[in-house]
Design a protein around this motif. Structure first.
Motif, PDB file in Angstrom:
ATOM      1  N   ASP A 124       0.840  -1.074  -0.141  1.00 39.36           N
ATOM      2  CA  ASP A 124      -0.192  -0.208  -0.031  1.00 39.36           C
ATOM      3  C   ASP A 124       0.958   1.225   0.086  1.00 39.36           C
ATOM      4  O   ASP A 124       1.987   1.235   0.564  1.00 39.36           O
ATOM      5  CB  ASP A 124      -0.970   0.027   1.224  1.00 39.36           C
ATOM      6  N   PRO A 125       0.432   2.327  -0.995  1.00 32.51           N
ATOM      7  CA  PRO A 125       1.376   3.674  -0.780  1.00 32.51           C
ATOM      8  C   PRO A 125       1.747   4.167   0.577  1.00 32.51           C
ATOM      9  O   PRO A 125       2.709   4.653   0.779  1.00 32.51           O
ATOM     10  CB  PRO A 125       0.287   4.605  -1.591  1.00 32.51           C
ATOM     11  N   THR A 126       0.973   3.948   1.546  1.00 29.22           N
ATOM     12  CA  THR A 126       1.554   4.220   3.153  1.00 29.22           C
ATOM     13  C   THR A 126       2.336   3.304   3.578  1.00 29.22           C
ATOM     14  O   THR A 126       2.830   3.625   4.579  1.00 29.22           O
ATOM     15  CB  THR A 126      -0.116   4.399   3.723  1.00 29.22           C
ATOM     16  N   TRP A 127       2.624   2.121   2.980  1.00 28.83           N
ATOM     17  CA  TRP A 127       3.536   1.414   3.570  1.00 28.83           C
ATOM     18  C   TRP A 127       4.838   1.186   2.373  1.00 28.83           C
ATOM     19  O   TRP A 127       5.957   0.535   2.618  1.00 28.83           O
ATOM     20  CB  TRP A 127       2.901  -0.063   3.531  1.00 28.83           C
ATOM     21  N   ALA A 128       4.726   2.208   1.661  1.00 30.26           N
ATOM     22  CA  ALA A 128       5.888   1.918   0.544  1.00 30.26           C
ATOM     23  C   ALA A 128       7.182   1.855   1.171  1.00 30.26           C
ATOM     24  O   ALA A 128       7.271   3.138   2.119  1.00 30.26           O
ATOM     25  CB  ALA A 128       5.853   3.084  -0.397  1.00 30.26           C
ATOM     26  N   TRP A 129       8.020   1.274   0.670  1.00 29.53           N
ATOM     27  CA  TRP A 129       9.517   1.230   1.610  1.00 29.53           C
ATOM     28  C   TRP A 129      10.509   2.397   0.965  1.00 29.53           C
ATOM     29  O   TRP A 129      10.623   2.691  -0.120  1.00 29.53           O
ATOM     30  CB  TRP A 129      10.108  -0.002   1.481  1.00 29.53           C
ATOM     31  N   HIS A 130      11.172   2.670   2.062  1.00 28.77           N
ATOM     32  CA  HIS A 130      12.297   3.599   1.930  1.00 28.77           C
ATOM     33  C   HIS A 130      13.744   2.854   2.041  1.00 28.77           C
ATOM     34  O   HIS A 130      14.586   3.297   1.133  1.00 28.77           O
ATOM     35  CB  HIS A 130      12.655   4.489   2.883  1.00 28.77           C
ATOM     36  N   TYR A 131      13.830   1.811   2.732  1.00 30.69           N
ATOM     37  CA  TYR A 131      14.762   0.850   2.781  1.00 30.69           C
ATOM     38  C   TYR A 131      14.398  -0.538   2.581  1.00 30.69           C
ATOM     39  O   TYR A 131      13.387  -0.928   2.954  1.00 30.69           O
ATOM     40  CB  TYR A 131      15.458   1.070   4.011  1.00 30.69           C
ATOM     41  N   ALA A 132      15.077  -1.340   1.944  1.00 34.23           N
ATOM     42  CA  ALA A 132      14.622  -2.840   1.682  1.00 34.23           C
ATOM     43  C   ALA A 132      15.948  -3.617   1.948  1.00 34.23           C
ATOM     44  O   ALA A 132      17.037  -3.197   1.109  1.00 34.23           O
ATOM     45  CB  ALA A 132      14.077  -2.859   0.117  1.00 34.23           C
ATOM     46  N   ILE A 133      15.976  -4.574   2.913  1.00 30.46           N
ATOM     47  CA  ILE A 133      17.012  -5.242   3.192  1.00 30.46           C
ATOM     48  C   ILE A 133      16.717  -6.777   2.603  1.00 30.46           C
ATOM     49  O   ILE A 133      15.783  -7.481   2.965  1.00 30.46           O
ATOM     50  CB  ILE A 133      17.239  -5.376   4.804  1.00 30.46           C
ATOM     51  N   LEU A 134      17.416  -7.228   1.903  1.00 32.72           N
ATOM     52  CA  LEU A 134      17.303  -8.548   0.982  1.00 32.72           C
ATOM     53  C   LEU A 134      18.751  -9.372   1.626  1.00 32.72           C
ATOM     54  O   LEU A 134      19.756  -8.952   1.460  1.00 32.72           O
ATOM     55  CB  LEU A 134      17.352  -8.377  -0.446  1.00 32.72           C
ATOM     56  N   VAL A 135      18.216 -10.467   1.995  1.00 35.51           N
ATOM     57  CA  VAL A 135      19.242 -11.553   2.652  1.00 35.51           C
ATOM     58  C   VAL A 135      19.166 -12.631   2.048  1.00 35.51           C
ATOM     59  O   VAL A 135      18.163 -13.530   1.974  1.00 35.51           O
ATOM     60  CB  VAL A 135      19.057 -11.513   4.093  1.00 35.51           C
ATOM     61  N   GLY A 136      20.332 -13.176   1.544  1.00 33.12           N
ATOM     62  CA  GLY A 136      20.772 -14.589   0.956  1.00 33.12           C
ATOM     63  C   GLY A 136      21.660 -15.323   1.323  1.00 33.12           C
ATOM     64  O   GLY A 136      22.461 -14.595   2.205  1.00 33.12           O
ATOM     65  N   PRO A 137      21.902 -16.507   0.760  1.00 32.11           N
ATOM     66  CA  PRO A 137      22.811 -17.307   1.574  1.00 32.11           C
ATOM     67  C   PRO A 137      24.293 -16.969   1.263  1.00 32.11           C
ATOM     68  O   PRO A 137      25.067 -17.155   1.895  1.00 32.11           O
ATOM     69  CB  PRO A 137      22.695 -18.759   0.706  1.00 32.11           C
ATOM     70  N   CYS A 138      24.595 -16.233   0.055  1.00 36.91           N
ATOM     71  CA  CYS A 138      25.919 -15.647  -0.314  1.00 36.91           C
ATOM     72  C   CYS A 138      26.688 -16.818  -0.469  1.00 36.91           C
ATOM     73  O   CYS A 138      27.562 -17.196   0.392  1.00 36.91           O
ATOM     74  CB  CYS A 138      26.329 -14.579   0.897  1.00 36.91           C
ATOM     75  N   TRP A 139      27.046 -17.059  -1.796  1.00 38.65           N
ATOM     76  CA  TRP A 139      28.103 -17.972  -2.003  1.00 38.65           C
ATOM     77  C   TRP A 139      29.406 -17.202  -2.787  1.00 38.65           C
ATOM     78  O   TRP A 139      30.465 -17.784  -2.791  1.00 38.65           O
ATOM     79  CB  TRP A 139      27.926 -19.044  -2.905  1.00 38.65           C
ATOM     80  N   GLU A 140      29.104 -16.377  -3.506  1.00 36.73           N
ATOM     81  CA  GLU A 140      30.056 -15.608  -4.193  1.00 36.73           C
ATOM     82  C   GLU A 140      31.154 -14.641  -3.484  1.00 36.73           C
ATOM     83  O   GLU A 140      30.894 -14.016  -2.423  1.00 36.73           O
ATOM     84  CB  GLU A 140      29.841 -14.844  -5.466  1.00 36.73           C
ATOM     85  N   THR A 141      32.279 -14.505  -4.238  1.00 37.04           N
ATOM     86  CA  THR A 141      33.224 -13.753  -3.425  1.00 37.04           C
ATOM     87  C   THR A 141      33.961 -12.903  -4.702  1.00 37.04           C
ATOM     88  O   THR A 141      34.388 -13.274  -5.650  1.00 37.04           O
ATOM     89  CB  THR A 141      34.483 -14.321  -2.685  1.00 37.04           C
TER      90      THR A 141
END
Length: 393
Positions: A124-141
């Motif tokens: 909903d527009p009143t919930w629209a994000w300013h910050y989004a944190i996405l977290v995955g397993p992370c294999w690459e270097t």
């Protein structure tokens, strides 16, 4: 002496207990939401992939907490069973992809976004994000950010930061722990964090899936979310159409915090929210879902849009017809111009011919007059000569 001993013991007790109280306060979450157990069914009828690694509960959020101090914000998302780390993700897990969307007290001129990243869910527009944190397993270097890579990232109003010393990920038991430097939340007023609106969502991580999220299928399988595991006939039709139009929720569970929902939402609310997609308008689910009045307004706006599209299409057809007529008239004009030029050329030729004829006639008349005059003079001289001869005789 006894009074002095009591005072000393009291002071010693305070000396030991006050730091403990401060530590306890520092370790208390500023936000804590307990999420229902067993609601890891997306819109209410999803089932897990059937491969053995997907243990029951690996997508079931049971609690969400936020801790703050002078330097960091710490987000803890607890699962019923994190499922271990069978494929050796560097962040300590590998089955989940965790999203945390923060609608903060940022100023009005700071941009926000209503669409999520790969979840097929809007806010909903009143919930629209300013910050989004996405977290995955992370294999690459070195770490590469989701969804192009598979490591943690925080998307900010004007840039993003990939996991490093300012964005750390770890595992504590069955919890995924994300520690964020407060400086990264520069436009959000952390002091008023309880006024924020927060969505925590978990999807099934798939390094080969669209935007690194496991797809949803109508039939069960080892490596897809089973969209119709417990669906009734109406739900089967709805989700089949959603998949057809690419608006099926790719979410297994959500936890919510806001001033309106300080204790989170129920399982039934989650199911209703994630079932609010509309195949008729090809729109994804909205969190929180639109009210009936807003839905009616949206339907009206959609109808007006479709009517305008029809009118525009009709006008485009008319314009195309008029353009064809204009092209035809331009062709006719060109033909008339060519004919007119031919007539002008003929007229010029005729005029030239007429001038020549006129000159010739004029010369003929002049010669005729000259000839007549010469003849007349000659005839007069002859007559005069004849008269003179007669007299002499």
């Amino acid at each position: 002496m006894e009074k002095k001993q009591v005072i000393v013991l009291t002071l010693l007790l305070l000396a030991f207990t006050l730091p403990a109280i401060r530590i306890a306060r520092a370790e208390s979450p500023v936000i804590q939401v307990v999420d229902p157990t067993g609601d890891d069914k997306g819109p209410g009828y999803y089932g897990y992939p059937t491969a053995d690694v997907f243990k029951p509960g690996v997508f079931d959020i049971v609690k969400f907490e936020i801790y703050t101090d002078n330097k960091t914000l710490t987000f803890k998302t607890y699962f019923k069973d994190l499922g271990g780390n069978p494929w050796g993700g560097k962040n300590g897990f590998c089955l989940q992809q965790l999203h945390i969307y923060l609608h903060t007290d940022a100023p009005a001129n700071i941009p926000s976004r209503s669409s999520t990243i790969g979840l097929n869910v809007n806010l909903d527009p009143t919930w629209a994000w300013h910050y989004a944190i996405l977290v995955g397993p992370c294999w690459e270097t070195p770490p590469q950010p989701l969804p192009t890579g598979q490591c943690a990232v925080i998307y900010r109003p004007f840039d993003y930061v990939v996991q490093d010393d300012r964005l750390k990920v770890s595992v504590a038991g069955n919890a995924i722990v994300v520690q964020v430097d407060r400086g990264l939340i520069d436009y959000g007023d952390v002091g008023n964090i309880k006024n924020w609106r927060i969505i925590v969502a978990v999807a099934s991580h798939d390094g080969f899936g669209p935007l690194k999220i496991r797809g949803v299928g109508l039939s069960k399988g080892d490596w897809n979310i089973w969209a119709t595991a417990t669906a009734n006939d109406q739900q089967k039709i709805a989700i089949a159409n959603a998949i057809k139009f690419g608006i099926e929720p790719r979410v297994m569970d959500i936890a919510v915090y806001s001033p309106e929902y300080p204790n989170g939402i129920s399982a039934d609310q989650q199911y209703a929210w994630l079932s609010s997609f509309d195949p008729n308008t090809k729109t994804p689910a909205v969190i929180p879902p639109l009210t009936l009045d807003l839905k009616a307004q949206l339907a009206s706006i959609t109808k007006e849009r479709d009517d305008l599209k029809t009118q525009v299409s009709s006008l485009q057809g008319q314009v195309s017809t008029l353009q064809s007529q204009v092209n035809s008239l331009q062709g006719q004009i060109k033909t008339l111009q060519d004919q007119n030029k031919q007539l002008q050329d003929q007229l010029q030729t005729l005029q030239a011919s007429t001038v020549s004829t006129t000159i010739a006639m004029g010369l003929a008349i002049v010669l005729f007059i000259i000839g007549f005059a010469v003849g007349y003079l000659f005839a007069g001289k002859k007559k005069s000569s004849s008269g003179t001869t007669a007299k002499q005789s």
